[in-house]
Design a protein around this motif. Structure first.
Motif, short mmCIF file in Angstrom:
data_model
loop_
_atom_site.label_atom_id
_atom_site.label_comp_id
_atom_site.label_asym_id
_atom_site.label_seq_id
_atom_site.Cartn_x
_atom_site.Cartn_y
_atom_site.Cartn_z
N ASP A 143 0.83 -1.33 -0.06
CA ASP A 143 0.10 -0.02 -0.14
C ASP A 143 0.91 1.28 -0.02
OD1 ASP A 143 -2.31 -1.36 -0.10
OD2 ASP A 143 -2.90 -1.10 2.00
N ALA A 144 1.72 1.25 0.90
CA ALA A 144 2.86 2.49 0.87
C ALA A 144 3.51 2.63 -0.61
CB ALA A 144 4.03 2.16 1.89
N LEU A 145 3.67 1.62 -1.13
CA LEU A 145 4.48 1.79 -2.58
C LEU A 145 3.72 2.42 -3.54
CD1 LEU A 145 7.47 1.02 -3.45
CD2 LEU A 145 6.71 -1.01 -4.51
N ALA A 146 2.33 1.77 -3.49
CA ALA A 146 1.12 2.10 -4.59
C ALA A 146 0.69 3.68 -4.16
CB ALA A 146 0.34 1.35 -4.28
N ALA A 147 0.91 4.13 -2.92
CA ALA A 147 0.40 5.41 -2.50
C ALA A 147 1.35 6.30 -3.04
CB ALA A 147 0.03 5.73 -1.09
N MET A 148 2.68 6.10 -2.81
CA MET A 148 3.74 7.18 -3.29
C MET A 148 4.10 6.97 -4.67
SD MET A 148 7.09 5.66 -1.06
CE MET A 148 6.21 5.12 0.32
N LYS A 149 3.42 6.03 -5.35
CA LYS A 149 3.81 5.74 -6.78
C LYS A 149 5.51 5.53 -6.92
CE LYS A 149 0.04 8.20 -8.94
NZ LYS A 149 -0.74 8.16 -7.87
N GLY A 150 6.13 4.55 -5.89
CA GLY A 150 7.23 4.41 -5.86
C GLY A 150 7.80 3.03 -6.12
N ARG A 151 8.96 2.90 -6.46
CA ARG A 151 9.78 1.59 -6.77
C ARG A 151 10.48 1.20 -5.79
NH1 ARG A 151 14.26 2.69 -9.56
NH2 ARG A 151 14.34 4.87 -10.46
N PHE A 152 11.06 0.13 -5.76
CA PHE A 152 12.23 -0.40 -4.95
C PHE A 152 13.43 -0.13 -5.63
CE2 PHE A 152 8.81 -3.47 -3.28
CZ PHE A 152 8.82 -3.03 -2.01
N ALA A 153 14.64 0.14 -4.87
CA ALA A 153 15.76 0.36 -5.56
C ALA A 153 17.14 -0.12 -4.61
CB ALA A 153 15.95 1.79 -6.14
N ASP A 154 18.05 -0.44 -4.93
CA ASP A 154 19.36 -0.45 -3.99
C ASP A 154 20.01 0.64 -3.73
OD1 ASP A 154 21.64 -1.11 -2.81
OD2 ASP A 154 22.58 -2.35 -4.57
N ILE A 155 19.62 1.32 -2.72
CA ILE A 155 20.13 2.87 -2.54
C ILE A 155 20.74 3.02 -1.14
CG2 ILE A 155 18.21 3.95 -4.13
CD1 ILE A 155 16.76 4.63 -1.71
N LEU A 156 21.19 2.09 -0.40
CA LEU A 156 21.91 2.19 0.64
C LEU A 156 23.30 2.00 0.44
CD1 LEU A 156 19.31 0.41 3.22
CD2 LEU A 156 19.38 2.65 2.43
N VAL A 157 23.96 2.55 1.59
CA VAL A 157 25.44 2.26 1.69
C VAL A 157 25.46 0.95 2.47
CG1 VAL A 157 27.56 2.93 3.08
CG2 VAL A 157 26.02 4.67 2.08
N PRO A 158 26.12 0.14 1.88
CA PRO A 158 26.32 -1.50 2.39
C PRO A 158 26.88 -0.97 3.97
CG PRO A 158 27.54 -1.11 0.46
CD PRO A 158 27.32 0.24 0.94
#
Length: 162
Positions: A143-158
């Motif tokens: 629901d969160a992803l749909a509401a923000m029209k977002g997508r998953f991505a690898d964006i963190l410092v290891p």
């Protein structure tokens, strides 16, 4: 009765089921998100912060776990850009309509491309700022992803191993 914010009003208009959790906001703590997680009794891995940045000069939103760090190089790559930088506070507040410490990915004044750290994909639920200082919303990741029209991505410092 919990306070209504632009974020919670937005979620209601979208028909999204969520729970509001309020806590005592303390601007003097070093890591606001980690403090918020402890204050609402949730593990840090499930509480995410909203960061406003710019990729090649264009505004973007990144949603990451509160105890983790955003990789600017990976953020730029996630948007097929060359460089990324954190947005200046006045710009973030103007674009989102929220004050720093209360920025939510939901109901922002201006819709910007949004990515969520891929670590959220396996979680049953996620908590994020509910559009005000001291307000968190708990909802399903889908629901969160749909509401923000977002997508998953690898964006963190290891993470570094101890």
């Amino acid at each position: 009765m919990s306070r209504t914010t632009p974020a919670t009003a937005f979620l209601r208009r979208q028909g999204i089921t969520f729970e509001t959790l309020e806590y005592e906001y303390d601007p003097s703590v070093g890591k606001l998100g980690v403090h918020a997680a402890a204050a609402v009794g949730e593990p840090e891995e499930r509480v995410f912060k909203t960061l406003m940045a710019e990729v090649d000069g264009k505004p973007v939103c990144a949603v990451i776990p509160v105890a983790r760090e955003l990789s600017m190089k990976k953020l730029a790559a996630a948007f097929s850009g060359r460089s990324a930088a954190m947005m200046k506070q006045p710009d973030a507040e103007r674009i989102t309509g929220y004050r720093l410490g209360g920025i939510s990915p939901f109901g922002q004044r201006r819709v910007v491309p949004t990515v969520v750290a891929q670590e959220a994909e396996s979680l049953p639920c996620i908590l994020m700022n509910g559009g005000g200082r001291g307000i968190q919303v708990r909802l399903s990741v889908a629901d969160a992803l749909a509401a923000m029209k977002g997508r998953f991505a690898d964006i963190l410092v290891p993470q570094r191993m101890p």
